[in-house]
Each structure stands twice: as structure tokens, then as C-alpha cells.
Scaffold this active site. Structure first.
Site, short mmCIF file in Angstrom:
data_model
loop_
_atom_site.label_atom_id
_atom_site.label_comp_id
_atom_site.label_asym_id
_atom_site.label_seq_id
_atom_site.Cartn_x
_atom_site.Cartn_y
_atom_site.Cartn_z
N HIS A 270 -79.36 27.51 -10.21
CA HIS A 270 -78.49 28.57 -10.75
C HIS A 270 -78.22 29.64 -9.70
O HIS A 270 -79.09 30.02 -8.92
CB HIS A 270 -79.01 29.15 -12.06
CG HIS A 270 -80.30 29.90 -12.00
ND1 HIS A 270 -80.38 31.23 -11.65
CD2 HIS A 270 -81.57 29.54 -12.26
CE1 HIS A 270 -81.64 31.64 -11.71
NE2 HIS A 270 -82.39 30.63 -12.07
N ASP A 282 -85.85 32.91 -7.03
CA ASP A 282 -85.24 32.57 -8.32
C ASP A 282 -83.80 33.05 -8.36
O ASP A 282 -83.56 34.20 -8.65
CB ASP A 282 -86.06 33.22 -9.44
CG ASP A 282 -85.60 32.78 -10.81
OD1 ASP A 282 -84.80 31.84 -10.90
OD2 ASP A 282 -86.04 33.39 -11.80
N GLU A 316 -77.90 31.76 -15.63
CA GLU A 316 -79.06 31.14 -16.29
C GLU A 316 -79.94 32.22 -16.91
O GLU A 316 -80.41 32.08 -18.03
CB GLU A 316 -79.87 30.34 -15.24
CG GLU A 316 -81.03 29.54 -15.84
CD GLU A 316 -82.35 30.29 -15.93
OE1 GLU A 316 -83.26 29.81 -16.61
OE2 GLU A 316 -82.49 31.37 -15.33
N GLU A 317 -80.11 33.32 -16.17
CA GLU A 317 -81.14 34.30 -16.53
C GLU A 317 -80.89 35.01 -17.86
O GLU A 317 -81.81 35.31 -18.59
CB GLU A 317 -81.27 35.36 -15.42
CG GLU A 317 -81.72 34.80 -14.07
CD GLU A 317 -83.16 34.30 -14.06
OE1 GLU A 317 -83.80 34.30 -15.12
OE2 GLU A 317 -83.63 33.91 -12.98
N ASP A 344 -85.42 24.87 -9.83
CA ASP A 344 -85.53 26.25 -10.32
C ASP A 344 -86.99 26.64 -10.50
O ASP A 344 -87.39 27.14 -11.54
CB ASP A 344 -84.74 26.41 -11.63
CG ASP A 344 -84.65 27.87 -12.07
OD1 ASP A 344 -84.97 28.76 -11.25
OD2 ASP A 344 -84.28 28.12 -13.22
N HIS A 415 -88.72 37.46 -10.81
CA HIS A 415 -88.09 38.50 -11.65
C HIS A 415 -88.52 39.92 -11.29
O HIS A 415 -88.36 40.83 -12.09
CB HIS A 415 -88.36 38.26 -13.15
CG HIS A 415 -87.73 37.03 -13.70
ND1 HIS A 415 -87.76 36.70 -15.04
CD2 HIS A 415 -87.03 36.04 -13.10
CE1 HIS A 415 -87.12 35.56 -15.25
NE2 HIS A 415 -86.67 35.14 -14.07
#
Ligand SMILES: [Zn+2]
Length: 461
Positions: A270, A282, A316-317, A344, A415
Site C-alpha cells: 500500500h 509501513d 490501506e490505513e 506489508d 505507526h
């Protein structure tokens, strides 16, 4: 970057491989391994994305820049059929944020809003700690109403990253459950395995109350003070706010196949990231892995039989918008997708492969794994998961292959503002890219099938 050998495949390319014996496959592996050794490229792709685009939250200007970057990069790499497919995404901004314990002691708290949270100019309330989501759901309204709910959450750093799945429920479902019982705010301990004062954001189910993650040391401080039995009051300000939905895109490019070009092996990652770091792990790493894999496939100098399609999914997130849009747009051709492989899980090296396909998938899988053994990758006979962006296609029956990456340190940075390029070990990243290339070639340069996932196993994300 130099356009690659398969940059412009067309019908006039002689299909010599149709008559070549299967013993040519090791030559393909050798060509890709040599290309990976002599001119590794995944790290420079990742450097370009993180340095030149940086954080790219869905709906932001940087998200648009990321789409332009992906189109440009795929074209530079010589992929065929490079194009965007429009996706409508939510647009949310974090704004300024702060928090503090105001009694019985004064302590600043490092916190950050969870994705999609509403804002608050300055909420003040008593905090109540609850052990788990399950325990929260069993509380009475009178115990929770008017308070800020706090759930401590520990994540063990495991090689397969599997503890995240358990812990993340507190982040994704806690605020909605707390709001249902009349809470005025929600705090979760960061779903992270580090001990820095950098909190980890992430998605959650929509809730009518402000919701944030505390950095791990701050959550532990709050827990210790609450454990004394004293009444604890907090102050929380979140500048978070939603904006109108925005346009983004899935970005697609292909290494065209030969006689079976209508059949697709999907390589997925992503393109979006959270806003706090630069999205190196990420999922910049995943983007670099699948793009470099495509470059390595092209280095073989002839087409694989099936087409390998690289898809960098939008958003995606914050709601999987890109993968939903892809499944909607391509749902009627899902039968053409013979296998999906998603990257991922950060930038670690691949150590394990596992598959989820039809009942007869085992021999095809074992043959594929033989191509990966030189990299130290071993088969597992547990079912593959496939990853979040492949969830819709998986539930439509597309077989999925997991190339499991070492995720021991992934959730230290995931994140958070610490998700930056310096956390990436270039040699591990290049190994992962080669593993994806070898697996994709093995699946694509063959007519063996992984079948279709049987109905009982077509579980959604
Ligand atoms: Zn991700």
C-alpha cells in the site's frame, strides 16, 4: 533508471519459452539473484519515496504526490500498462494535540489521536482504567459514564508479529465500546513494542468521543498512579478534524506474461502511510519490495508465462478504500487472479512461506518453495493470511501466499514518528525483494494452479 528488458512486451515477442524445458527455471532464478546481488535497488526506491514524498496520509496533498511518484517510478522501471485507478478516500487531519495528568499530580502525557478521532479543544475528566476490551464491554454504564476510559495494552515483539492481532482490538474497538457506555474520552496504550515517548496511531471504528494513544512510558505512568487508588483527572486537547472525501488512486503496472498473459499473479503493497513518520516500514518497504521484485523479474530477459501485476493500493490505513475499490472494479475477473502476494510487514527478511489455496495447492506450493530455499526460507503448512489489502480478493476465492518477514522489531516503530528510513536494514530489504521476485516468477512461469480457496476459508479481514 534504465528501462528493463521486458519494458515493452508485445505480441511479436517470440514465445520461445513455450518450448523450453522446465530446466530453464534455475537460469531465471540465477538471473534474478545476480541482478539483486550486483545492482540492488529496493533501498534506493524506498529512499526516493520516503525522502521525496514522506508521510502520505490518505486524502492529503502528499497522498497525491505519492500517486504521481508511483506512476513515475513504475514507468522508469519499465513496467507495462502503468496507470492509476481512481479511489475516493476519507481525508482527516491530526492538528495540534496535547495531554496531561492534572491531579493528583501534574504530568505531561505524550499522546496522539487515533485515526478518524473527533477533536476536542480541552476535555477534562476523571479517568477509569479497564483491563481489556472484553472487561470494558462487561462494565455498567454507571461506572463509565462521564469518564475517560483507559486500556493498557502490551505487545510482545515476536518474529511473526502475531501478538499485534490480539492487542490491536483495544485500539480499533475501544473508543466505540467506551462511547456506548457514556464515556467522554478514550485512551489506549500504544500498540507498540518500544519504550520511547512516541505514541503509535492507527485506525479505529468510528466513535462519538475523542480517542488517542498514549506512548508506552506514559501509559505505564498513568497505570502506576491509578494503582495507588487515587482519583486521577486528565486534560486532553486534540485538533483532529475530518475534511471532505478526496480523490486518490491505486497505481498498477505489469510485467507482461506470454502464452498465459491473461492469468495474473498479483504483487501488492500500500502506497499510503500514517502522518507521524515517513512511512518507511509501513508500507514504503512493501512498495519497494514489490517494485524491485518487478525489476528483477524483468532482468530474466524473457517473459514469464503469466502476467505479474504490481498494485500499490490507496488508503490501506484508514479504511482499506483502495483494496475495496480494486475488488469492485476487478471482481468479475477475480478468476484470472491465480495468486496474490502482499508485502506489508516492514522491511525484514523473509524466513517462511505459507499458502492458502484450494485442496490441491500443496504440490504447486512445494515446487514454489524450492525456489526460495537458497534464501533460507522454509515452508509452513499453516494457512496463509494474505494481508489486509488482499482480504476482499481472498474472500472471493483468490489463493494467497504469505512470504513472512521477520517482524521482531517492526512494532517498535510501526505507526509512530519513528517509522523512518534509518530503521531499515538494506540487506534484509533486498533479500525480501528477491524472495518476492523468485516466488512471483515461480508462480507466473508455470501453468500449475493453486486452485481456489474453498468457501469455509473465504473469511474477510
Ligand atoms: Zn501497512
Amino acid at each position: 533508471m534504465t528501462p528493463l528488458a521486458c519494458a515493452h512486451p508485445d505480441a511479436t515477442v517470440p514465445r520461445t519459452f513455450e518450448v523450453e524445458p522446465r530446466s530453464t527455471t534455475p537460469l531465471a532464478d540465477e538471473a534474478m539473484s545476480e541482478a539483486a546481488r550486483s545492482s540492488p535497488h529496493a533501498s534506493s526506491i524506498l529512499r526516493s519515496l520516503t525522502d521525496e514524498v514522506g508521510p502520505r496520509l490518505a486524502g492529503s496533498q502528499a497522498d497525491k504526490a505519492a500517486v504521481a511518484w508511483a506512476l513515475r517510478t513504475m514507468r522508469d522501471l519499465g513496467l507495462a500498462s502503468v496507470h492509476p485507478e481512481p479511489v475516493v478516500v476519507p481525508h482527516w487531519e491530526r492538528g495540534a494535540e496535547s495531554g496531561a495528568i492534572i491531579s493528583p499530580f501534574s504530568q505531561r502525557l505524550a499522546l496522539t489521536a487515533l485515526g478518524g478521532s473527533i477533536g476536542t479543544p480541552g476535555l477534562e475528566a476523571e479517568v477509569v482504567e479497564v483491563d481489556s476490551l472484553l472487561a470494558l464491554e462487561r462494565r455498567r454504564k454507571t461506572e463509565i459514564a462521564g469518564k475517560i476510559v483507559f486500556i493498557p495494552t502490551k505487545v510482545r515483539p515476536l518474529r511473526d508479529g502475531s501478538d499485534y492481532g490480539r492487542a490491536v482490538m483495544n485500539r480499533s474497538n475501544g473508543a466505540a465500546a467506551a462511547a456506548k457506555l457514556g464515556a467522554v474520552g478514550y485512551l489506549v496504550e500504544s500498540v507498540g513494542s518500544d519504550h520511547t515517548r512516541l505514541p503509535h496511531t492507527g485506525s479505529m471504528h468510528p466513535a462519538e468521543i475523542p480517542a488517542a494513544a498514549l506512548a508506552v512510558p506514559d501509559a505505564e505512568l498513568l497505570h502506576r498512579i491509578l494503582a495507588t487508588g487515587k482519583t486521577v483527572r486528565l486534560q486532553v486537547s486534540l485538533g483532529a478534524h475530518a475534511l471532505p472525501d478526496a480523490e486518490s488512486a491505486n497505481v498498477i503496472g505489469e510485467v507482461r506474461g506470454g502464452d498465459l498473459s491473461n492469468e495474473l499473479v498479483l504483487l501488492a503493497a500500500h502506497l499510503d502511510s500514517w502522518d507521524l513518520g515517513t512511512g518507511a516500514l509501513d508500507d514504503g518497504a512493501g512498495c519497494a519490495i514489490v517494485l524491485e521484485a518487478a525489476r528483477l523479474l524483468a532482468s530474466v530477459g524473457r517473459q514469464p508465462r503469466r502476467t505479474v501485476r504490481v498494485t500499490l493500493f490507496a488508503n490501506e490505513e484508514h479504511g482499506l478504500s483502495g483494496s475495496h475499490a480494486y475488488a469492485k472494479a476487478h471482481g468479475d475477473e477475480v478468476e484470472r487472479h491465480v495468486l496474490g502476494i502482499e508485502a506489508d510487514m516492514g522491511a525484514g527478511s523473509v524466513y517462511r512461506a505459507r499458502v492458502l489455496g484450494g485442496p490441491g495447492a500443496r504440490p504447486t506450493f512445494m515446487a514454489l518453495v524450492n525456489h526460495l530455499r537458497p534464501l533460507g526460507i522454509t515452508p509452513s503448512f499453516d494457512d496463509a493470511h494474505g494481508g489486509a489489502d488482499l482480504g476482499d480478493l481472498r474472500s472471493l476465492g483468490m489463493p494467497v501466499l504469505d512470504l513472512s518477514q521477520d517482524a521482531t522489531s517492526y512494532f517498535d516503530h510501526h505507526h509512530s514518528a519513528n517509522d523512518t528510513l534509518d530503521k531499515v536494514d538494506p540487506s534484509a530489504l533486498e533479500q525480501a525483494a528477491l524472495a518476492f521476485a523468485l516466488a512471483a516468477w515461480a508462480a507466473a512461469d508455470d501453468n500449475a494452479t493453486f486452485g481456489r480457496i474453498p468457501d469455509p476459508k473465504r473469511v474477510p479481514n
